[in-house]
Motif scaffolding. Structure first.
Motif, PDB file in Angstrom:
ATOM      1  N   GLN A  62      68.813  10.495  29.442  1.00 39.72           N
ATOM      2  CA  GLN A  62      67.831  10.035  28.484  1.00 39.72           C
ATOM      3  C   GLN A  62      68.379   9.721  27.159  1.00 39.72           C
ATOM      4  O   GLN A  62      67.785  10.453  26.421  1.00 39.72           O
ATOM      5  CB  GLN A  62      66.674  10.801  28.807  1.00 39.72           C
ATOM      6  CG  GLN A  62      66.207  11.250  30.006  1.00 39.72           C
ATOM      7  CD  GLN A  62      65.089  12.171  30.175  1.00 39.72           C
ATOM      8  OE1 GLN A  62      63.908  12.246  29.482  1.00 39.72           O
ATOM      9  NE2 GLN A  62      65.305  13.209  31.266  1.00 39.72           N
ATOM     10  N   THR A  63      69.013   8.660  26.963  1.00 40.09           N
ATOM     11  CA  THR A  63      69.761   8.505  25.673  1.00 40.09           C
ATOM     12  C   THR A  63      68.780   8.296  24.415  1.00 40.09           C
ATOM     13  O   THR A  63      69.299   8.423  23.611  1.00 40.09           O
ATOM     14  CB  THR A  63      70.639   7.398  25.714  1.00 40.09           C
ATOM     15  OG1 THR A  63      70.101   6.206  26.192  1.00 40.09           O
ATOM     16  CG2 THR A  63      71.733   7.673  26.987  1.00 40.09           C
ATOM     17  N   THR A  64      67.473   8.096  24.837  1.00 37.61           N
ATOM     18  CA  THR A  64      66.713   7.779  23.599  1.00 37.61           C
ATOM     19  C   THR A  64      66.001   9.018  23.229  1.00 37.61           C
ATOM     20  O   THR A  64      65.186   9.117  22.296  1.00 37.61           O
ATOM     21  CB  THR A  64      65.651   6.585  23.832  1.00 37.61           C
ATOM     22  OG1 THR A  64      65.005   6.877  25.158  1.00 37.61           O
ATOM     23  CG2 THR A  64      66.558   5.355  23.880  1.00 37.61           C
ATOM     24  N   THR A  65      66.125  10.192  23.929  1.00 38.09           N
ATOM     25  CA  THR A  65      65.221  11.164  23.902  1.00 38.09           C
ATOM     26  C   THR A  65      66.233  12.419  23.897  1.00 38.09           C
ATOM     27  O   THR A  65      65.761  13.419  22.968  1.00 38.09           O
ATOM     28  CB  THR A  65      64.513  11.490  25.224  1.00 38.09           C
ATOM     29  OG1 THR A  65      63.636  10.327  25.354  1.00 38.09           O
ATOM     30  CG2 THR A  65      63.463  12.717  24.938  1.00 38.09           C
TER      31      THR A  65
END
Length: 86
Positions: free
Chosen positions: A41-44
């Motif tokens: 979850q690269t945006t989190t």
């Protein structure tokens, strides 16, 4: 245990971590087997410290290659083996 950083903009409650409220930019320890579930979850989440098996601690033995030439006997064995196959 692996470590990840929460990079979201708002605090979140993470049920998997005992319903803890995680603040933006907070480091969190997660079980090694769940590490991939967070960092995908690269945006989190972002990785901080990978699981021990990724670092080579407690995992299979690693072998370093030196880039040197094999011994003469190893070369002869390889040539004989290739001759038998061909």
């Amino acid at each position: 245990m692996a470590r990840v950083r929460f990079i979201g903009s708002e605090p979140v409650t993470v049920p998997e971590l005992g319903d803890r409220v995680i603040q933006p930019d907070q480091l969190v320890e997660v079980p090694d087997e769940r590490f991939e579930g967070y960092v995908c979850q690269t945006t989190t989440w972002e990785p901080v410290e990978e699981p021990a098996q990724y670092r080579g601690e407690g995992g299979p033995e690693t072998v370093a290659f030196t880039g040197t030439e094999p011994s003469t006997s190893a070369k002869k064995t390889a040539v004989k083996s290739a001759a038998k196959e061909g």
